[in-house]
Enzyme design. Structure first.
Site, PDB file in Angstrom:
ATOM      1  N   ASP A 255     -34.566 -69.529  54.295  1.00  0.00           N
ATOM      2  CA  ASP A 255     -35.302 -69.555  53.277  1.00  0.00           C
ATOM      3  C   ASP A 255     -35.301 -70.606  52.486  1.00  0.00           C
ATOM      4  O   ASP A 255     -36.556 -70.748  51.980  1.00  0.00           O
ATOM      5  CB  ASP A 255     -34.686 -68.197  52.458  1.00  0.00           C
ATOM      6  CG  ASP A 255     -34.868 -66.949  53.096  1.00  0.00           C
ATOM      7  OD1 ASP A 255     -35.547 -66.887  54.085  1.00  0.00           O
ATOM      8  OD2 ASP A 255     -34.280 -65.869  52.607  1.00  0.00           O
TER       9      ASP A 255
ATOM     10  N   GLU B 115     -42.390 -68.766  59.954  1.00  0.00           N
ATOM     11  CA  GLU B 115     -42.272 -70.254  59.779  1.00  0.00           C
ATOM     12  C   GLU B 115     -43.660 -71.073  60.023  1.00  0.00           C
ATOM     13  O   GLU B 115     -43.477 -72.343  60.260  1.00  0.00           O
ATOM     14  CB  GLU B 115     -41.044 -70.843  60.655  1.00  0.00           C
ATOM     15  CG  GLU B 115     -41.437 -70.890  62.108  1.00  0.00           C
ATOM     16  CD  GLU B 115     -41.144 -69.572  62.889  1.00  0.00           C
ATOM     17  OE1 GLU B 115     -40.941 -69.917  64.151  1.00  0.00           O
ATOM     18  OE2 GLU B 115     -41.009 -68.554  62.184  1.00  0.00           O
TER      19      GLU B 115
ATOM     20  N   ASN C  19     -31.949 -70.851  61.572  1.00  0.00           N
ATOM     21  CA  ASN C  19     -31.311 -69.478  61.050  1.00  0.00           C
ATOM     22  C   ASN C  19     -29.785 -69.100  61.684  1.00  0.00           C
ATOM     23  O   ASN C  19     -29.103 -68.690  60.919  1.00  0.00           O
ATOM     24  CB  ASN C  19     -32.258 -68.346  61.257  1.00  0.00           C
ATOM     25  CG  ASN C  19     -33.446 -68.334  60.042  1.00  0.00           C
ATOM     26  OD1 ASN C  19     -33.189 -68.676  58.920  1.00  0.00           O
ATOM     27  ND2 ASN C  19     -34.461 -67.877  60.551  1.00  0.00           N
TER      28      ASN C  19
ATOM     29  N   HIS D 283     -29.741 -67.275  57.215  1.00  0.00           N
ATOM     30  CA  HIS D 283     -31.017 -66.957  56.751  1.00  0.00           C
ATOM     31  C   HIS D 283     -31.240 -67.435  55.236  1.00  0.00           C
ATOM     32  O   HIS D 283     -32.607 -67.742  55.222  1.00  0.00           O
ATOM     33  CB  HIS D 283     -31.438 -65.236  56.981  1.00  0.00           C
ATOM     34  CG  HIS D 283     -31.411 -64.812  58.276  1.00  0.00           C
ATOM     35  ND1 HIS D 283     -32.534 -64.939  58.936  1.00  0.00           N
ATOM     36  CD2 HIS D 283     -30.409 -64.247  59.322  1.00  0.00           C
ATOM     37  CE1 HIS D 283     -32.337 -64.575  60.216  1.00  0.00           C
ATOM     38  NE2 HIS D 283     -31.463 -64.140  60.221  1.00  0.00           N
TER      39      HIS D 283
ATOM     40  N   ASP E 282     -45.873 -75.314  62.417  1.00  0.00           N
ATOM     41  CA  ASP E 282     -44.859 -74.585  62.481  1.00  0.00           C
ATOM     42  C   ASP E 282     -43.540 -75.529  62.549  1.00  0.00           C
ATOM     43  O   ASP E 282     -43.642 -76.620  63.005  1.00  0.00           O
ATOM     44  CB  ASP E 282     -45.247 -74.163  63.963  1.00  0.00           C
ATOM     45  CG  ASP E 282     -44.174 -73.132  64.325  1.00  0.00           C
ATOM     46  OD1 ASP E 282     -44.149 -71.668  64.223  1.00  0.00           O
ATOM     47  OD2 ASP E 282     -42.967 -73.550  64.927  1.00  0.00           O
TER      48      ASP E 282
END
Length: 240
Positions: A133, A159, A124, A129, A116
């Site tokens: 990404d 994630e 973010n 965002h 994780d």
């Protein structure tokens, strides 16, 4: 005089029979010609039909191959995460099932990890965002190139990632997972002229064939939870 008449009559009969014979021969020849023409026409039509059939078969084969390719592409798309290019959860589960069967057949150990990205929501919120990404894509590539061909790396969701190390004992699992964690920590992601520092928490378990895949995943998740609760950016292994 009588003989002369008989000769004339015989001559006419011969002419009549010859004419009839000629007529029959001509009729036979014409029938033979007609039959040959009919046969040639039928043969030509059959050849055309056969050629047309071959074309239809080729078209059918091509259509079938095209359909198979299309279905294969659809299957790949259904099992692949669009952002990272890694297997998605569905694809990862299929690969995990395959590697488990191999492990059982050849009695080889496998190590299963859930990973994780630490504080991904903060990334973010702080960078946007699009930056998030890019982080996921670069982490995916970094991990993928440092794993072996026989290993599995998939995007488990959000994630979170799934990593399966095939033919790997506990010592090997600790070494390789620590290598991955260290590489991620030392390689920031470039974004608009700045660096985004990223770390990863991991939870691992040596796969136990006595338990179901879901049970083993649950154990890896418990280990991941412990990594998060004890400072993050670390690896914990499940202990029964």
């Amino acid at each position: 005089m009588k003989d002369s008449k008989n000769d004339i009559t015989l001559f006419h009969l011969e002419e009549k029979y010859l004419a009839r014979a000629k007529e029959l021969l001509e009729k036979r020849d014409q029938e033979e010609i007609d039959w040959r023409q009919s046969f040639e026409e039928m043969t030509g039509q059959y050849a055309k039909l056969l050629n047309h059939t071959h074309k239809l078969i080729k078209i059918s084969d091509h259509a079938q191959k095209s359909l198979q390719k299309a279905n294969s592409k659809i299957q790949i798309m259904a099992d692949t995460d669009e952002l990272t290019g890694l297997p998605n959860r569905r694809g990862s589960e299929k690969l995990l099932d395959s590697i488990i069967r191999k492990s059982r057949a050849f009695d080889v150990p496998i190590a299963l990890f859930l990973l994780d990205v630490d504080h991904f929501k903060k990334i973010n919120d702080s960078w946007g965002h699009s930056a998030g990404d890019k982080v996921l894509k670069e982490l995916s590539e970094l991990m993928k190139v440092n794993l072996r061909n026989r290993d599995i790396l998939g995007r488990w969701g959000g994630e979170e990632f799934l990593m399966v190390l095939s033919e790997t004992d506990l010592v090997g699992a600790r070494i390789l997972s620590e290598k991955i964690r260290d590489l991620i920590e030392k390689k920031p992601v470039e974004w608009e002229g700045e660096e985004i520092r990223v770390t990863m928490s991991m939870g691992g378990v040596m796969y136990d064939g006595k338990n179901s895949p879901d049970r083993n995943l649950d154990h890896a998740d418990q280990a991941l939870y412990r990594s998060k609760n004890t400072g993050r950016n670390r690896i914990s292994f499940y202990e029964a």
